[in-house]
Design an enzyme around this catalytic site. Structure first.
Site, PDB file in Angstrom:
ATOM      1  CE  LYS A 111      25.447  23.181   6.934  1.00  0.00           C
ATOM      2  NZ  LYS A 111      25.126  24.626   6.853  1.00  0.00           N
TER       3      LYS A 111
ATOM      4  CB  SER B 188      24.015  24.890   3.189  1.00  0.00           C
ATOM      5  OG  SER B 188      24.409  25.475   4.419  1.00  0.00           O
TER       6      SER B 188
ATOM      7  CB  SER C 129      22.766  27.771   5.888  1.00  0.00           C
ATOM      8  OG  SER C 129      23.187  28.041   4.580  1.00  0.00           O
TER       9      SER C 129
END
Ligand code: MG
Ligand code: ZN
Lengths: 491, 99, 485
Positions: free
Chosen positions: A75, A150, A174
């Site tokens: 990420k 996310s 997330s």
């Protein structure tokens, strides 16, 4: 299968092939780019930054270790020296970290190759990966739908085949919610088990690095590689991380909680079917179901949006145009430098949360909001403690709905926040959670469930995840059995 | 509890953010909605619930020894919007003095 | 209506650790800009703090020395505000649960010793440094250096217990002595090791509630504190006299012009949004650590000064001067043990301090050159009147600069001390013959004339006579008695 097809392998198998020389690290890393990424990446947009030269450099060093040659998309809020780290925010546009996050260091030491940076909601604030300065990521199983968020980029990349495993971060769900939307495994470990050093902070007391994989065994492999104390992170635990090497031992004798009151209303039918399916598989594998009522998730959501935004408002104060990242051109005085840079650099959701968090901490409101939330958090932790006196882990939805459509919730923050209703509690309690895929809906959307465990309950979660993965057939347990993953088809 | 425009402007100033005039009503409404939702915590019995402790308590302190994370000035300022001779440059910092 | 001033101090003490409060960067000074920095103290995204045990230990020792209550579990908090020399735009400090509370610092004042009560002591991190704005092309800029960012500080807050600026100065002097004594800080105010803000208010004498207070920042020397507080008391008095209301304000003291400047009122409408620092666990100081630290505390300066007075029969003033520094006390005690305490303190307070000062030596440097046994030998010779006064200072210099005992030094410099009667008698007689006037005066009862005659003999001996011996000889010759042999 040839090296070109090695993108289909699990991380465990791939690293085996690399270590014995059947596949080179370079081939292992590039197969995802040459195969599935050609087909999918332009449409899904899972990757925020990548760089063939950096991959090649990484691959050259990656011949040994438990993750030898395994490509990992991480990420974009994990600091890496070989790619930009921007949290999908304009305010960090082009910023390159001079240091690697501890988990990145550990990945590299284990022989893994960072294959790129995954797209995300800006600063991990969102549940759909639509709030990215690079544009949204789409769900590979249905391009009109969101991949969740996310950590939507890493989840989607693992689903379409760019890499067998990926790293995300989970502050309120997330990792677990996008894992569910993309039909992959997603682990949020016990707070303090994976280092946060180099993970750009959102809600410090809630953030954990999380693991995406297509197979339960790969989750265990990454957890073993990454877990453990870090002298650079005072919130990591000093004791040894729980031993997950028995992830394939099955669930005979374990009990799982079935808090059915939680999905009495507001949860889609397919999700409930997934739960029933998973419960049946667990029972088939020898686990016992205990039914009880559990605290509704609304309290956790309310608590979370006070605590997380308060911490975020402070964590994000450092983005001011002085030391790194974006600076507004018209910054003639200090006040303008700060205000214009931050107003121009942050997207709408980030600003919304900073404002909320600032309010929650400001004079006169602290007690009513922040302090109350911290007390509620203690109460929620107790609820979890009590539940785990009755069972070894709980089975519940990862999200109340199947993947929703792009744009459906961007204008309604509260509705978006409520999509985390089943995941947020574990962040508040500091306990682990694992998303486990359980087949597809008739329309071809992934179905998944969530397992919540007690502190350091990762071994039980992985055993249960593996049992569900092999359909609850004890005979199929074992490391060698690889289920063929439900790859997305062209749409 | 609802957030009104003056309140919004006050916290925006604290946070060094600007909410454009045309967005202020919507922002007030969205924030108020979340705060109203948070009111649900009042229904929770918090008797005997101390505010949560965050980090695990078993983490020791650091020994007073230099480590290898140090950056030189070139690397320290490499990502800076504006730097010179190893310094970060910012608009003039004037002490807020009255003449 | 008589007004009295009420003053409270907030002191920041820079702790002399090797590394910073929350990272492993060197906490030293004078490095090139932004070269003692790392992801943590630069506030880079993702970096996390880990607290330095040595800094916590310093707070513990200071707290114990001052008799504070030590909290077993204290809490780090974030203080949020934007400032360009603060990398994270929050400072990690302590707020509602500081490490040390209460306690008092005993201070020697002209009227005797008094304890000034404290509110708290806590640990926090320092900011970086920004420089005065300068021209840069077609605009003005400031430069920022983060080498100091993250250096450990102890913040010590007193009760509003001071009534005049002199008390503040005496307090700071005592505090500086204590932190040096404990090895916590070098305590040099001009280097910023010890910084001070003062809260000042006025109230009618005898009233118990406090008036509106103002805060003076930037008091960077003990003299600055004294003058800044004096100026503020005068300013508030004047304002009251002209019927103005005192506004709560922050003032900056400008030492160069001895002037106070008022900061804009808008700027001190702060809302720091303190909350517990989630990146750090609670700060635990277990009973065992505390007790160990307590047991390891050195004898404290005020206790030691009292003991010096008692044990070595030195005057209170000497005890204070010697008690200024621990090494000095140690040295004194090593020298004075079994010697004449007052004589030892005289030589150390005057000559040792003068020479170390002139040569830039520390007391330890001195003690390496003149170990206590050498000084003791010297003191014994002086005490036995073996070395004439004027010569003693010379010998003392040789002692510092050369090796060897006193006899060896005298030899090396070809100095023959004229101490024997046979050496001196001819000189004494010569002087008596040449000074019939004073001799007559002495015999007529003016005893003081003897001093003049001694001086004449000393002169003739080129300073090599021992005055006591000369005096005895003179008395004997004048009185017709035989001097004692
Ligand atoms: Mg302070
Ligand atoms: Zn540092």
């Amino acid at each position: 299968m040839s090296a070109r097809e090695s993108w289909r392998y699990s991380a465990a198998r791939l690293s085996n092939e690399v270590r014995r020389g059947a596949v080179t690290a370079m081939e292992a890393v590039e197969s995802g780019w040459e195969g599935p990424a050609r087909e999918w990446e332009a449409r899904v947009h899972a990757v925020a930054h990548h760089d063939a030269a950096a991959r090649a450099a990484g691959s050259r060093a990656a011949v040994k270790g438990p993750l030898a040659g395994v490509p990992v998309l991480v990420k974009d809020n994990l600091c890496t020296t070989d790619y930009p780290t921007t949290c999908a925010s304009r305010i960090l546009a082009g910023w390159r970290s001079p240091y690697d996050a501890t988990v990145i260091e550990r990945l590299r030491r284990a022989g893994a190759v960072v294959t790129g940076k995954g797209n995300m909601d800006e600063f991990a604030m969102g549940s759909s990966t639509e709030f990215s300065c690079y544009g949204p990521t789409r769900n590979p199983y249905d391009l009109t739908r969101v991949p969740g968020g996310s950590s939507g980029g890493p989840a989607a990349a693992v689903a379409y085949g760019l890499c067998p495993v990926a790293l995300g971060s989970d502050t309120g769900g997330s990792v677990r919610q996008p894992a569910a939307f993309c039909g992959v495994f997603g682990l949020k470990p016990t707070y303090g088990r994976l280092s946060r050093y180099g993970l750009v902070a959102f809600g410090s007391s809630l953030d954990q690095v999380g693991i995406f994989a297509r197979h339960a065994g790969d989750v265990a492999l990454l957890f073993e590689t990454l877990g453990g104390a870090d002298p650079c992170d005072a919130t990591t635990r000093r004791t040894a991380a729980p031993d997950v090497s028995g992830w394939d031992r099955g669930v005979a004798g374990l009990t799982f909680g079935w808090p059915a009151n939680l999905w009495a209303e507001g949860v889609e039918r397919e999700i409930i079917e997934g739960l029933e399916d998973a419960a049946a598989r667990l029972e088939r594998a020898g686990a016992r179901r205990v039914t009880f009522d559990f605290m509704p998730g609304e309290f956790a959501v309310a608590t979370y949006y006070l605590v997380a935004t308060a911490e975020a408002s402070s964590n994000l104060a450092r983005f001011d145009g002085v030391r790194y990242g974006f600076r507004h051109d018209d910054s003639s005085d200090l006040r303008a430098l700060y205000t214009r840079t931050r107003t121009g650099g942050f997207g709408p959701e980030v600003k919304r949360r900073i404002l909320l968090g600032t309010y929650v901490l400001s004079a006169g409101y602290y007690d009513a909001y922040y302090l109350t939330a911290q007390r509620a958090r203690t109460r929620i932790r107790r609820e979890y403690d009590q539940a785990f006196e009755k069972c070894d882990f709980m089975l519940l939805p990862a999200a109340p709905t199947l993947p929703f459509r792009l744009g459906e919730k961007t204008e309604d923050p509260l509705a978006m926040y409520l999509s985390d209703i089943f995941t947020i509690g574990a962040n508040l309690a500091g306990t682990p959670g694992l998303t486990v895929p359980v087949g597809m809906t008739p329309e071809g959307l992934p179905r998944a469930v969530q397992l919540l465990g007690r502190e350091d309950g990762e071994p039980e979660l992985l055993r249960a995840g593996r049992a569900i993965e092999v359909g609850g057939e004890p005979a199929r347990l074992g490391r060698e059995t690889e289920r063929e993953f439900a790859w997305p088809s062209k749409r | 509890m609802a957030i009104h425009r003056e309140e919004l402007i006050r916290i925006a100033e604290l946070a060094r953010l600007e909410v454009p005039e045309e967005d202020r009503d919507a922002m007030c409404r969205q924030l108020s909605e979340v705060l109203e939702f948070a009111e649900s915590l009042r229904r929770l019995d918090l008797e005997g619930c101390e505010p949560s402790v965050f980090a695990p308590a078993d983490s020791p302190l650091r020994d007073d020894r230099p480590d290898a994370r140090r950056l030189d000035a070139a690397r320290a300022t490499a990502g800076a919007p504006e730097s010179e001779d190893g310094f970060f440059l910012v608009p003039p910092i004037v002490e807020n003095l009255e003449p | 209506m008589a007004l009295e001033a009420v003053i409270g101090l907030e002191c920041h003490i820079q702790v002399a650790t090797r590394t910073k409060m929350f990272c492993g960067c060197p906490a030293e000074f004078g490095a090139a800009p932004n070269s003692n920095v790392c992801p943590v103290c630069l506030g880079l995204p993702g970096a996390l703090p880990v607290a330095n045990r040595a800094a916590v230990d310093a707070a513990l020792r200071l707290g114990l020395a001052l008799g504070c209550e030590i909290r077993e579990e204290s809490v780090f908090a974030r203080k949020n505000y934007f400032y360009p020399d603060m990398p994270k735009n929050y400072q990690i400090t302590q707020y509602d649960r500081p490490m040390c509370e209460g306690g008092a610092l005993p201070v020697a004042l002209a009227a005797g010793s008094r304890g000034f009560p404290l509110i708290r002591i806590h640990v926090e991190e320092d900011t970086g440094k920004s420089f005065h704005p300068e021209r840069h092309g077609d605009r003005r800029i400031s430069r920022v250096d983060f080498n100091r960012a993250g250096v450990p500080l102890l913040e010590l807050v007193t009760q509003p217990a001071f009534r005049d600026p002199a008390e503040c100065a005496a307090f700071l002097t005592a505090l500086r002595r204590l932190v040096r004594w404990l090895g916590i800080s070098d305590g040099e105010m001009e280097k910023g090791h010890l910084r001070c803000d003062a809260n000042v208010s006025l109230r009618p004498a005898g009233q118990s509630e406090l008036g509106t207070k103002t805060e003076i920042k930037n008091l960077n020397s003990i003299r600055g504190v004294e003058r800044g507080v004096t100026a503020e008391i005068a300013r508030q008095n004047l304002a009251r006299l002209s019927g103005e209301r005192i506004e709560q304000a922050t003032l900056l003291y400008d030492a160069d012009h001895d002037r106070l400047a008022v900061m804009r009122s808008k700027e001190h409408a702060h809302d720091y949004r303190y909350f517990p620092e989630p990146d750090l666990p609670r700060l635990r100081v277990e009973a065992a650590w505390r007790d160990e630290a307590r047991a390891a505390l050195p004898e404290l300066p005020w206790t030691r000064a009292a003991r010096l007075e008692r044990e070595y029969a030195v005057p209170a003033y000497d005890a204070q001067v010697l008690g200024e520094r621990r090494e000095l006390c140690d040295y004194f005690e090593d020298c004075a043990r079994g010697a004449d305490g007052k004589l030892a303190s005289n030589w150390i307070m005057t000559e040792v301090l003068r020479m170390t000062n002139e040569r830039g030596w520390s007391i330890d440097d001195w003690a390496r050159r003149v170990p206590p046994d050498r000084l003791r030998e010297f003191l014994a010779r002086v005490s036995a009147r073996d070395i004439p006064g004027p010569l003693a200072k010379q010998v003392f210099t040789w002692l510092a600069d050369e090796e060897g005992g006193v006899a060896e030094l005298l030899d090396r410099h070809r100095v023959r001390v004229q101490a024997s009667r046979d050496d001196l008698l001819p000189l004494v007689r010569e002087v008596l013959n040449q000074n019939p006037g004073p001799v007559a005066q002495y015999r007529g009862g003016k005893i003081a004339t003897l001093g003049f005659l001694v001086g004449q003999v000393m002169k003739k001996s080129a300073g090599q006579a021992v005055p006591q011996v000369v005096q005895d000889l003179l008395k004997a010759e004048l009185g017709g008695q035989r001097p004692p042999s």
